[in-house]
Design a protein around this motif. Sequence first.
Motif, mmCIF file in Angstrom:
data_model
loop_
_atom_site.group_PDB
_atom_site.id
_atom_site.type_symbol
_atom_site.label_atom_id
_atom_site.label_comp_id
_atom_site.label_asym_id
_atom_site.label_seq_id
_atom_site.Cartn_x
_atom_site.Cartn_y
_atom_site.Cartn_z
ATOM 1 N N ASN A 27 -43.782 -63.524 34.820
ATOM 2 C CA ASN A 27 -42.417 -62.974 34.818
ATOM 3 C C ASN A 27 -42.100 -62.477 36.234
ATOM 4 O O ASN A 27 -42.977 -61.918 36.891
ATOM 5 C CB ASN A 27 -42.339 -61.799 33.826
ATOM 6 C CG ASN A 27 -40.905 -61.396 33.512
ATOM 7 O OD1 ASN A 27 -40.141 -62.199 32.987
ATOM 8 N ND2 ASN A 27 -40.538 -60.173 33.822
ATOM 9 N N ASP B 156 -33.989 -66.807 23.418
ATOM 10 C CA ASP B 156 -32.677 -67.308 23.851
ATOM 11 C C ASP B 156 -32.711 -68.738 24.375
ATOM 12 O O ASP B 156 -31.711 -69.447 24.279
ATOM 13 C CB ASP B 156 -32.128 -66.415 24.982
ATOM 14 C CG ASP B 156 -31.376 -65.207 24.454
ATOM 15 O OD1 ASP B 156 -31.527 -64.894 23.265
ATOM 16 O OD2 ASP B 156 -30.650 -64.575 25.242
ATOM 17 N N LYS C 152 -27.645 -47.737 15.415
ATOM 18 C CA LYS C 152 -27.602 -48.175 16.815
ATOM 19 C C LYS C 152 -26.929 -47.182 17.762
ATOM 20 O O LYS C 152 -27.421 -46.947 18.862
ATOM 21 C CB LYS C 152 -26.885 -49.536 16.888
ATOM 22 C CG LYS C 152 -26.945 -50.189 18.246
ATOM 23 C CD LYS C 152 -26.488 -51.630 18.205
ATOM 24 C CE LYS C 152 -26.426 -52.236 19.593
ATOM 25 N NZ LYS C 152 -25.808 -53.551 19.588
HETATM 26 C C1 FAD Z 1 -25.863 -56.484 27.171
HETATM 27 C C2 FAD Z 1 -26.470 -57.223 26.007
HETATM 28 C C3 FAD Z 1 -26.626 -56.574 24.793
HETATM 29 C C4 FAD Z 1 -27.239 -57.227 23.726
HETATM 30 N N1 FAD Z 1 -27.339 -56.571 22.536
HETATM 31 C C5 FAD Z 1 -27.945 -57.177 21.496
HETATM 32 C C6 FAD Z 1 -28.068 -56.497 20.242
HETATM 33 O O1 FAD Z 1 -27.585 -55.382 20.075
HETATM 34 N N2 FAD Z 1 -28.731 -57.126 19.235
HETATM 35 C C7 FAD Z 1 -29.281 -58.374 19.384
HETATM 36 O O2 FAD Z 1 -29.884 -58.885 18.423
HETATM 37 N N3 FAD Z 1 -29.171 -59.048 20.566
HETATM 38 C C8 FAD Z 1 -28.517 -58.494 21.617
HETATM 39 N N4 FAD Z 1 -28.404 -59.160 22.813
HETATM 40 C C9 FAD Z 1 -29.070 -60.472 22.979
HETATM 41 C C10 FAD Z 1 -30.523 -60.267 23.497
HETATM 42 O O3 FAD Z 1 -30.485 -59.575 24.726
HETATM 43 C C11 FAD Z 1 -31.229 -61.608 23.698
HETATM 44 O O4 FAD Z 1 -31.216 -62.320 22.495
HETATM 45 C C12 FAD Z 1 -32.658 -61.373 24.172
HETATM 46 O O5 FAD Z 1 -32.643 -60.817 25.463
HETATM 47 C C13 FAD Z 1 -33.481 -62.663 24.185
HETATM 48 O O6 FAD Z 1 -34.763 -62.377 24.670
HETATM 49 P P1 FAD Z 1 -35.621 -63.481 25.437
HETATM 50 O O7 FAD Z 1 -36.946 -62.848 25.707
HETATM 51 O O8 FAD Z 1 -35.576 -64.766 24.704
HETATM 52 O O9 FAD Z 1 -34.855 -63.765 26.803
HETATM 53 P P2 FAD Z 1 -34.455 -62.819 28.008
HETATM 54 O O10 FAD Z 1 -34.287 -61.424 27.555
HETATM 55 O O11 FAD Z 1 -33.324 -63.505 28.672
HETATM 56 O O12 FAD Z 1 -35.729 -62.836 28.966
HETATM 57 C C14 FAD Z 1 -36.179 -63.964 29.640
HETATM 58 C C15 FAD Z 1 -37.256 -63.534 30.628
HETATM 59 O O13 FAD Z 1 -37.767 -64.694 31.279
HETATM 60 C C16 FAD Z 1 -37.791 -64.472 32.680
HETATM 61 N N5 FAD Z 1 -37.674 -65.756 33.365
HETATM 62 C C17 FAD Z 1 -36.563 -66.524 33.514
HETATM 63 N N6 FAD Z 1 -36.856 -67.622 34.238
HETATM 64 C C18 FAD Z 1 -38.182 -67.545 34.522
HETATM 65 C C19 FAD Z 1 -39.071 -68.382 35.249
HETATM 66 N N7 FAD Z 1 -38.654 -69.506 35.825
HETATM 67 N N8 FAD Z 1 -40.365 -67.988 35.372
HETATM 68 C C20 FAD Z 1 -40.800 -66.831 34.796
HETATM 69 N N9 FAD Z 1 -39.993 -66.004 34.100
HETATM 70 C C21 FAD Z 1 -38.707 -66.366 33.970
HETATM 71 C C22 FAD Z 1 -36.599 -63.552 32.915
HETATM 72 O O14 FAD Z 1 -36.705 -62.881 34.153
HETATM 73 C C23 FAD Z 1 -36.711 -62.619 31.720
HETATM 74 O O15 FAD Z 1 -37.600 -61.564 31.968
HETATM 75 C C24 FAD Z 1 -27.725 -58.557 23.879
HETATM 76 C C25 FAD Z 1 -27.537 -59.228 25.091
HETATM 77 C C26 FAD Z 1 -26.899 -58.579 26.137
HETATM 78 C C27 FAD Z 1 -26.684 -59.337 27.428
#
Ligand code: FAD
Length: 394
Positions: free
Chosen positions: A36, A304, A376
């Motif tokens: 990360n 995501d 929340k």
């Molecule tokens: C402001 C906000 C509020 C939200 N509120 C809610 C809520 O209330 N309830 C809910 O269910 N969902 C909510 N969401 C959605 C939720 O944030 C996402 O579904 C969640 O972040 C997905 O997690 P993830 O680990 O799949 O991806 P992410 O959180 O996007 O994390 C991806 C990680 O991978 C890393 N990365 C990217 N590219 C690379 C690479 N090439 N090499 C190494 N690492 C890399 C990034 O730096 C990051 O640390 C919200 C979203 C936002 C923007």
Amino acid sequence: MAKLVSVVVIGGSHAGLAVSQKLLRQTARAKITLINPSDEYYFNIAAPRFLVKPKSLPPSRYLYSIPDAFRDYPADRFTFIKGLVTEIDYATKSVSVTLAMNSAGATTTPPTAASFGFDYLVIASGSTTPATLGQAGVRLPFKPTAFEDTRKAIHEAQEKLSAAQRILIGGGGPLGVEIAGELAEAAGPKKVTVVSRTSVLLEGATAPVQRTALSLLHRRNVDVLTGVTVVDAVYEAHTQTWTVKLSTGRTYTVDAYIATTGTIPNNAFIPKSFLNAQGWVNVDKELRVLDNGVSRSDTYAIGDITSYPYRLLSRVPLQGETVAANIVGAIEQKGQVATYSAKAQKKMMVVPVGQSTGTGHLGDWTLFGCLVWFFKGKDFLTYKGPKFLLGQSS
Ligand SMILES: Cc1cc2nc3c(=O)[nH]c(=O)nc-3n(C[C@H](O)[C@H](O)[C@H](O)COP(=O)(O)OP(=O)(O)OC[C@H]3O[C@@H](n4cnc5c(N)ncnc54)[C@H](O)[C@@H]3O)c2cc1C
């Protein structure tokens, strides 16, 4: 002792942490390498609250050390790499990584490259937003920033929002409504306008929830324009204001334009044959990556970055369990197969409008304001941060 199976996890946010922690607990035969660009886990869910009201939540409630969360595991079981994956090479079964400078930024050494071999790969690189990248409106870290210091980005965003008096929010989804609710309660005189492309706020929610959101914002003196889009938003450096043109022909001059729409896949390093037309990773029901439509036995995707349309944190725990169970099953040759069904997860939306109320629904059940506060609004789910960090959220 048998050689450990190497699992590389790309992305150390909610999804990557969930699968890494579960794998470490469920099998002693895997060595996990988690990659990360930051060594801090960012609980971004609470961003609408702490970006607008910095004193309401200290950074210790939304930023956590990733290496500390794995300190119980020896180096032969877990390694954290602070870096960005730039390529996956299936010929050598390895990933190329640009390593980050140290987090304090004290070194002037340019970032160096390294590569890490894998038997199994988990893609958990998630998504970002135009506001996070500074591509639209005021730069606001709604998602983790890459190599930049997240604390600095948060602090700068807090200062800008605190100073702004006239604010226009593009987008009437949950994030737009939550930010508007927080801004309406923030210190100092603020005039907030929400512009929604759709004819209702909270598209996809039930009609009573949409009506309640509108009424709660109106009661807080927030203007809501529905069926209107932002055509253009330009920052005027000499006046330090934004000129925002709307589809109605009207132009607003504001101190801050906040873009809450747009989700961009973090897919620069992912083979094109894994991606759908919008750039998300195709997966089968076991969350194995589909390469030109064919399931890969050595690569999974979670969170995501997958092609599942609801990009929500609430989807992550079940996906994490599925991927961990399937990798453990493969390593230990138990023949077990876990499947993920997005439909089996109840549709829910919980949207605080300010500190004490809000709206939302769980399936067809409408949530009263006090329940939204309880679930929340009181702390924006920050109590869940440590659970996600340790892969214990369900
Ligand atoms: C402001 C906000 C509020 C939200 N509120 C809610 C809520 O209330 N309830 C809910 O269910 N969902 C909510 N969401 C959605 C939720 O944030 C996402 O579904 C969640 O972040 C997905 O997690 P993830 O680990 O799949 O991806 P992410 O959180 O996007 O994390 C991806 C990680 O991978 C890393 N990365 C990217 N590219 C690379 C690479 N090439 N090499 C190494 N690492 C890399 C990034 O730096 C990051 O640390 C919200 C979203 C936002 C923007």
